[in-house]
Design an enzyme around this catalytic site. Structure first.
Site, PDB file in Angstrom:
ATOM      1  N   ASP A  82       0.848  -1.192   0.000  1.00 24.41           N
ATOM      2  CA  ASP A  82       0.000   0.000   0.000  1.00 24.41           C
ATOM      3  C   ASP A  82       0.888   1.248   0.000  1.00 24.41           C
ATOM      4  O   ASP A  82       1.800   1.372   0.834  1.00 24.41           O
ATOM      5  CB  ASP A  82      -0.867  -0.052   1.275  1.00 24.41           C
ATOM      6  CG  ASP A  82      -1.955   0.997   1.302  1.00 24.41           C
ATOM      7  OD1 ASP A  82      -2.412   1.411   0.227  1.00 24.41           O
ATOM      8  OD2 ASP A  82      -2.366   1.377   2.426  1.00 24.41           O
ATOM      9  N   HIS A  83       0.647   2.157  -0.920  1.00 26.18           N
ATOM     10  CA  HIS A  83       1.398   3.427  -0.987  1.00 26.18           C
ATOM     11  C   HIS A  83       2.911   3.242  -1.032  1.00 26.18           C
ATOM     12  O   HIS A  83       3.649   3.843  -0.224  1.00 26.18           O
ATOM     13  CB  HIS A  83       1.040   4.352   0.192  1.00 26.18           C
ATOM     14  CG  HIS A  83      -0.373   4.833   0.161  1.00 26.18           C
ATOM     15  ND1 HIS A  83      -0.808   5.833  -0.669  1.00 26.18           N
ATOM     16  CD2 HIS A  83      -1.461   4.395   0.824  1.00 26.18           C
ATOM     17  CE1 HIS A  83      -2.103   6.015  -0.509  1.00 26.18           C
ATOM     18  NE2 HIS A  83      -2.536   5.142   0.387  1.00 26.18           N
ATOM     19  N   ASP A 104       3.042   4.994  -5.394  1.00 28.55           N
ATOM     20  CA  ASP A 104       2.285   6.227  -5.179  1.00 28.55           C
ATOM     21  C   ASP A 104       3.130   7.415  -5.621  1.00 28.55           C
ATOM     22  O   ASP A 104       3.885   7.993  -4.845  1.00 28.55           O
ATOM     23  CB  ASP A 104       1.894   6.337  -3.705  1.00 28.55           C
ATOM     24  CG  ASP A 104       1.021   7.551  -3.441  1.00 28.55           C
ATOM     25  OD1 ASP A 104       0.878   8.394  -4.360  1.00 28.55           O
ATOM     26  OD2 ASP A 104       0.494   7.672  -2.329  1.00 28.55           O
ATOM     27  N   GLY A 179      -7.670   8.532   6.935  1.00 32.01           N
ATOM     28  CA  GLY A 179      -7.859   8.823   8.355  1.00 32.01           C
ATOM     29  C   GLY A 179      -9.337   8.904   8.742  1.00 32.01           C
ATOM     30  O   GLY A 179     -10.228   8.593   7.951  1.00 32.01           O
ATOM     31  N   HIS A 211      -9.100   4.871  -2.417  1.00 34.43           N
ATOM     32  CA  HIS A 211      -8.429   4.905  -1.115  1.00 34.43           C
ATOM     33  C   HIS A 211      -9.301   5.714  -0.151  1.00 34.43           C
ATOM     34  O   HIS A 211     -10.275   6.335  -0.557  1.00 34.43           O
ATOM     35  CB  HIS A 211      -7.068   5.602  -1.248  1.00 34.43           C
ATOM     36  CG  HIS A 211      -6.021   4.717  -1.841  1.00 34.43           C
ATOM     37  ND1 HIS A 211      -4.922   4.289  -1.150  1.00 34.43           N
ATOM     38  CD2 HIS A 211      -5.920   4.166  -3.070  1.00 34.43           C
ATOM     39  CE1 HIS A 211      -4.184   3.518  -1.923  1.00 34.43           C
ATOM     40  NE2 HIS A 211      -4.773   3.428  -3.108  1.00 34.43           N
ATOM     41  N   GLY A 212      -8.890   5.710   1.112  1.00 33.53           N
ATOM     42  CA  GLY A 212      -9.556   6.582   2.087  1.00 33.53           C
ATOM     43  C   GLY A 212     -11.042   6.329   2.178  1.00 33.53           C
ATOM     44  O   GLY A 212     -11.843   7.269   2.261  1.00 33.53           O
ATOM     45  N   SER A 214     -12.919   4.531   4.480  1.00 33.95           N
ATOM     46  CA  SER A 214     -13.562   4.119   5.733  1.00 33.95           C
ATOM     47  C   SER A 214     -14.803   4.967   5.968  1.00 33.95           C
ATOM     48  O   SER A 214     -14.861   6.137   5.575  1.00 33.95           O
ATOM     49  CB  SER A 214     -12.587   4.273   6.913  1.00 33.95           C
ATOM     50  OG  SER A 214     -11.712   3.171   6.958  1.00 33.95           O
ATOM     51  N   ASN A 254     -10.161   0.559  -0.332  1.00 34.01           N
ATOM     52  CA  ASN A 254      -9.170   0.464   0.750  1.00 34.01           C
ATOM     53  C   ASN A 254      -9.765   0.863   2.096  1.00 34.01           C
ATOM     54  O   ASN A 254     -10.336   1.957   2.222  1.00 34.01           O
ATOM     55  CB  ASN A 254      -8.006   1.420   0.468  1.00 34.01           C
ATOM     56  CG  ASN A 254      -7.072   0.910  -0.589  1.00 34.01           C
ATOM     57  OD1 ASN A 254      -7.396  -0.023  -1.322  1.00 34.01           O
ATOM     58  ND2 ASN A 254      -5.908   1.519  -0.683  1.00 34.01           N
ATOM     59  N   ILE A 255      -9.589   0.008   3.072  1.00 32.34           N
ATOM     60  CA  ILE A 255     -10.150   0.267   4.396  1.00 32.34           C
ATOM     61  C   ILE A 255      -9.113  -0.031   5.474  1.00 32.34           C
ATOM     62  O   ILE A 255      -8.618  -1.152   5.570  1.00 32.34           O
ATOM     63  CB  ILE A 255     -11.416  -0.598   4.623  1.00 32.34           C
ATOM     64  CG1 ILE A 255     -12.495  -0.194   3.623  1.00 32.34           C
ATOM     65  CG2 ILE A 255     -11.928  -0.445   6.061  1.00 32.34           C
ATOM     66  CD1 ILE A 255     -13.525  -1.242   3.351  1.00 32.34           C
TER      67      ILE A 255
HETATM   68  P1  13P Z   1      -8.955   4.903   5.436  1.00 34.52           P
HETATM   69  O1  13P Z   1      -8.069   5.739   6.289  1.00 34.52           O
HETATM   70  O2  13P Z   1     -10.178   5.655   5.025  1.00 34.52           O
HETATM   71  O3  13P Z   1      -9.306   3.610   6.067  1.00 34.52           O
HETATM   72  O4  13P Z   1      -8.151   4.574   4.079  1.00 34.52           O
HETATM   73  C1  13P Z   1      -7.194   3.555   4.041  1.00 34.52           C
HETATM   74  C2  13P Z   1      -6.378   3.592   2.792  1.00 34.52           C
HETATM   75  O5  13P Z   1      -6.669   4.263   1.828  1.00 34.52           O
HETATM   76  C3  13P Z   1      -5.184   2.736   2.775  1.00 34.52           C
HETATM   77  O6  13P Z   1      -4.453   2.921   1.599  1.00 34.52           O
HETATM   78  O1  G3H Z   2      -3.335   4.898   3.606  1.00 33.65           O
HETATM   79  C1  G3H Z   2      -2.711   4.574   4.602  1.00 33.65           C
HETATM   80  C2  G3H Z   2      -3.089   3.420   5.450  1.00 33.65           C
HETATM   81  O2  G3H Z   2      -4.144   3.753   6.305  1.00 33.65           O
HETATM   82  C3  G3H Z   2      -1.899   2.877   6.168  1.00 33.65           C
HETATM   83  O3  G3H Z   2      -1.574   3.687   7.250  1.00 33.65           O
HETATM   84  O4  G3H Z   2       0.817   4.191   6.830  1.00 33.65           O
HETATM   85  O5  G3H Z   2      -0.179   4.387   9.147  1.00 33.65           O
HETATM   86  O6  G3H Z   2       0.191   2.128   8.107  1.00 33.65           O
HETATM   87  P1  G3H Z   2      -0.077   3.602   7.877  1.00 33.65           P
HETATM   88 ZN    ZN Z   3      -4.505   4.916   0.816  1.00 31.99          ZN
END
Ligand code: 13P
Ligand code: G3H
Ligand code: ZN
Length: 309
Positions: A82-83, A104, A179, A211-212, A214, A254-255
């Site tokens: 991820d990222h 990313d 977040g 992404h993002g 939640s 993504n969650i």
């Molecule tokens: P949330 O912070 O909304 O759960 O997004 C997670 C995310 O995009 C991880 O790449």
């Molecule tokens: O998008 C980011 C994810 O929520 C991962 O978060 O980099 O704190 O592990 P983290």
């Molecule tokens: Zn993300």
């Protein structure tokens, strides 16, 4: 079954109008909670690891935990970076057994993003690994980076980006953010579905990633605060909006934050009701169950991928 890439998962999800959940993992209880729910729902799954998670748990531990989950569940699981912040991190995950990576490059110029993403795609594809790129930038906090406001994806750029880089999926910015604080108190959650539609028209059959995503379900924030937490008002993306997106070209959602909230609420409740406990198994058991039930909720309410494994 060995780890799989997301290719076949996305092809079917696109055709049948659902999305695959990509859940962030950092330790054993999170891996177990997610995979137990997916197993019971017979759902395909992406487990994703951030650079922060690799630093926290070490690559080898996460890899072995995911291998154990594969053996235990027999589910199709894709293991995704991820990222990915740079070529080296992507290379290390590809060499270390991941089946998918995200590069990313969204904070770079369009041209530099293309060059970096193309470099990762060439390395990954030669080794049977798929790549997610990103165009546009989400607001929110992610590791040490705090982005104040969205740079929405420009639909006019997506075809050129996909053609020149060869990416397998594309993350776009339509108003989701990382977040728990996605909208200001009193603000009505809104997503730019017009951008999503425009992107989908220009990239027929191509998997889009959100992404993002939640939902920051109020009862979990309330539970954290009931048991001693001090979280300010937090607002996420409504579940019905995400369900709508999952029916379209969005194949990966993504969650992470919702898992963190569920886990934290469970641990706080446990200590509030069992103040003398000091056995980690006692407080991590409800934490794992909370993860499992949150993932089940996502599979059923948001993703629509129950029974699709
Ligand atoms: P949330 O912070 O909304 O759960 O997004 C997670 C995310 O995009 C991880 O790449
Ligand atoms: O998008 C980011 C994810 O929520 C991962 O978060 O980099 O704190 O592990 P983290
Ligand atoms: Zn993300």
């Amino acid at each position: 079954m060995p780890l799989v890439t997301s290719k076949a998962m996305f092809e079917r999800a696109y055709k049948e109008g659902y999305a695959i959940g990509a859940f962030n993992v950092n330790n054993m209880e999170i891996v177990q909670g997610i995979t137990e729910a997916a197993k019971e729902e017979n759902a395909p799954l992406i487990l994703q690891v951030s650079a922060g998670a690799r630093k926290y748990a070490k690559h080898v531990y996460l890899m072995k935990l995911v291998e154990a989950a594969l053996e235990d569940t027999g589910l199709p699981i894709c293991l995704h970076l991820d990222h990915g912040p740079d070529f080296e991190t992507c290379k290390s995950c590809i060499d270390g057994g991941f089946t998918s990576v995200m590069i990313d490059g969204s904070s770079h110029s369009f041209e530099d993003n293309i060059a970096l993403t193309k470099q990762v795609v060439e390395y990954a594809h030669a080794r049977g690994v798929v790549v997610e790129g990103e165009l546009g930038q989400l607001a929110g906090v992610e590791d040490d980076v705090n982005v104040e406001s969205h740079s929405y994806t420009d639909p006019g750029q997506v075809q050129e980006f996909v053609e020149k880089t060869g990416v397998d999926s594309l993350a776009i910015a339509i108003g989701t953010s990382h977040g728990a604080f996605k909208f200001k108190p009193g603000q009505k959650p809104q997503l730019r579905f017009d951008i999503l539609e425009d992107v989908s028209r220009r990239l027929p059959g191509f998997p889009i990633v959100l992404h993002g995503a939640s939902s920051v379900i109020p009862e979990f924030v309330a539970a954290i605060n009931k048991y001693g937490g001090q979280m300010p008002d937090a607002i996420g993306i409504p579940e019905d909006m995400l369900r709508e997106a999952a029916k379209s070209s969005v194949c990966k959602i993504n969650i992470d934050s919702d898992l963190r909230l569920a886990m934290t609420a469970a641990v706080r409740e446990h200590f509030a009701t069992h103040p003398a406990d000091f056995d980690p198994r006692q407080y991590l058991t409800p934490a794992r169950t909370a993860i499992k039930e949150m993932v089940r909720r996502k599979i059923v309410n948001v993703l629509g991928c129950s029974g699709k494994a």
